[in-house]
Enzyme design. Structure first.
Site, PDB file in Angstrom:
ATOM      1  N   GLU A   1       5.989  12.764  -6.967  1.00 43.03           N
ATOM      2  CA  GLU A   1       5.653  13.088  -5.603  1.00 43.03           C
ATOM      3  C   GLU A   1       4.623  14.216  -5.597  1.00 43.03           C
ATOM      4  OE1 GLU A   1       9.357  13.272  -3.143  1.00 43.03           O
ATOM      5  OE2 GLU A   1      10.209  12.477  -4.966  1.00 43.03           O
TER       6      GLU A   1
ATOM      7  N   GLY B   1       5.616  12.846   3.482  1.00 42.53           N
ATOM      8  CA  GLY B   1       5.618  14.266   3.811  1.00 42.53           C
ATOM      9  C   GLY B   1       5.084  15.065   2.640  1.00 42.53           C
ATOM     10  N   LYS B   2       4.696  16.282   2.885  1.00 36.28           N
ATOM     11  CA  LYS B   2       4.252  17.172   1.815  1.00 36.28           C
ATOM     12  C   LYS B   2       4.201  18.585   2.366  1.00 36.28           C
ATOM     13  CE  LYS B   2       2.861  15.863  -1.689  1.00 36.28           C
ATOM     14  NZ  LYS B   2       3.394  15.667  -3.074  1.00 36.28           N
ATOM     15  N   GLY B   3       4.459  19.556   1.515  1.00 35.42           N
ATOM     16  CA  GLY B   3       4.427  20.935   1.983  1.00 35.42           C
ATOM     17  C   GLY B   3       4.367  21.911   0.839  1.00 35.42           C
TER      18      GLY B   3
END
Length: 429
Positions: free
Chosen positions: A10, A118-120
């Site tokens: 990911e 999603g990503k953060g």
């Protein structure tokens, strides 16, 4: 060049001249030309659902206080909760997180997982933090974004600068505020607190599975194939060792310092991976050494770029002699290089298929957490094999039916699934 030491697919890299968002939008536009998806759906997919920005105060070991900026981008959840990594890195930006969250949407869709992208992350160099500081930063970040995440809403995972321990801290902080243990809020945790067996090895295992299937597709068996791997981190080492176990002749593996090279084949289990001994590949007693650039130009059946993004470019694509490139890293091939390789007849199996084992076993972990029942390593590997073969067949069918490249075919599969879900659910109100 830096070796990919991450245990989670990911994770994504991107070009210094083209941002992650620009790349994601270009890929969306290219895929849209091959599918019958409503223009309104395409327009919606160009934009994230939301981007959350928070301040994350940290009390340093010396008593001083610093405030770091954190982000969580949520691209699309039409097929299920948002899913994607949390990174601690000094170059994290909101735009980067949006682009990477889009990539996660496509990766989950091509694998037919019930997740969106999603990503953060936090804008920080984790090397500048003590272990205690990193724990405090993680726990405070978890609290700052707690309202936007959850096992049915958004499920983070490890990424650049984070690992299983980070996820354990994050899960504990979230659970303490919820008043109950909630292991499903993140994946990539240690198995003792709800993580999945085989999670760390999964991206490399999926790369090996797809490399095997690609060889079969082009009428060659694994035990007669030669393989070169650039990047002997978690992904590269696990892929190389599994292919070695299956009988392939792995002739070269590399880390940041260069490559060990032996035309008769390396004992990949004897070469230290980055996790086992950082930057130790060159200490292996091989008859020859190469630069990382030279590894990409070896005359082999399969080349696995598993280090960082954008290593195969317009400058060296004409020198790639491999028959098949299986992307272990995310984004190792630039757009211009992709065109050159396609024109030369070099098959490039894209990252969103090849290294998707990480998010796939994250899905298994999520299921185990929901049901409070842990799977055996054998079951995890069997399920991963089944999912990878199913995804391979779906992409292969598009390659053959539409005469597309492997990359275009993978994006067509993903966009059709997301587009159909968007059309089925409609636009409210």
């Amino acid at each position: 060049m830096a070796t990919n030491t991450l245990d989670d697919s990911e994770t994504d890299e991107y070009s210094e001249t083209e941002s992650a968002l620009q790349t994601a939008l270009r890929q969306l536009s290219a895929a849209a030309t091959h599918v019958d998806v409503d223009e309104g759906v395409i327009e919606r997919l160009k934009h994230p659902t939301r981007v959350v920005e928070v301040g994350v105060p940290l009390k340093r070991d010396d008593g001083s206080v610093e405030v770091y900026t954190g982000y969580r981008a949520q691209h699309d959840d039409v097929r299920g909760p948002y899913k994607g990594g949390l990174r601690f890195h000094p170059d994290v930006t909101a735009e980067e997180c949006v682009g990477l969250s889009m990539w996660m949407t496509w990766k989950c869709a091509v694998m037919d997982l019930p997740f969106g992208g999603g990503k953060g992350g936090v804008v920080v160099n984790p090397k500048d933090l003590s272990t205690e500081e990193k724990e405090r930063l993680t726990r405070r970040f978890a609290e700052e974004i707690r309202d936007t995440i959850g096992p049915k809403q958004d499920i983070p995972a490890p990424d650049m600068g984070t690992d299983a321990q980070t996820m354990a801290w994050f899960m504990d902080a979230y659970s303490m505020q919820e008043g109950e243990t909630t292991p499903g809020v993140v994946t990539g945790k240690p198995p003792v607190i709800g993580g999945s067996e085989g999670r760390q090895e999964a991206p490399g295992r999926s790369v090996a599975i797809i490399a095997r299937e690609a060889l079969r597709y082009y009428d060659k068996t694994v035990d007669e194939a030669t393989v070169a791997v650039q990047g002997f981190g978690s992904v590269g080492a696990n892929a190389a060792r599994l292919l070695d176990d299956w009988g392939a002749n792995v002739v070269a593996v590399s880390d940041v310092n260069g490559a060990a090279y032996d035309t008769t084949g390396l004992d990949t289990h004897a070469v230290p991976s980055h996790e086992e001994q950082p930057e130790a590949v060159m200490q292996y007693d091989a008859p020859n050494t190469l630069t990382n650039e030279e590894v990409l130009e070896l005359d082999v059946d399969v080349l696995i770029p598993a280090a960082i993004g954008n290593v195969i470019t317009a400058d060296n694509a004409s020198d790639v002699q491999a028959d098949v490139v299986v992307e272990g890293a995310n984004g190792p091939t630039t757009s211009s290089a992709d065109e050159i390789l396609n024109e030369r007849g070099v098959a490039v199996i894209p990252d969103i298929l090849a290294n998707a084992g990480g998010v796939t076993v994250s899905y298994f972990e999520w299921l185990q957490d929901i049901n409070r029942r842990q799977w055996s390593l054998e079951r995890v590997n069997d399920e991963l094999e089944s999912h990878m073969l199913s995804a391979w067949d779906d992409v292969r069918a598009e390659v053959e039916a539409r005469d597309l490249s492997w990359r275009d075919a993978a994006y067509v599969v993903a966009l059709e699934r997301v587009g159909e879900a968007k059309s089925s659910r409609g636009l409210w109100p």
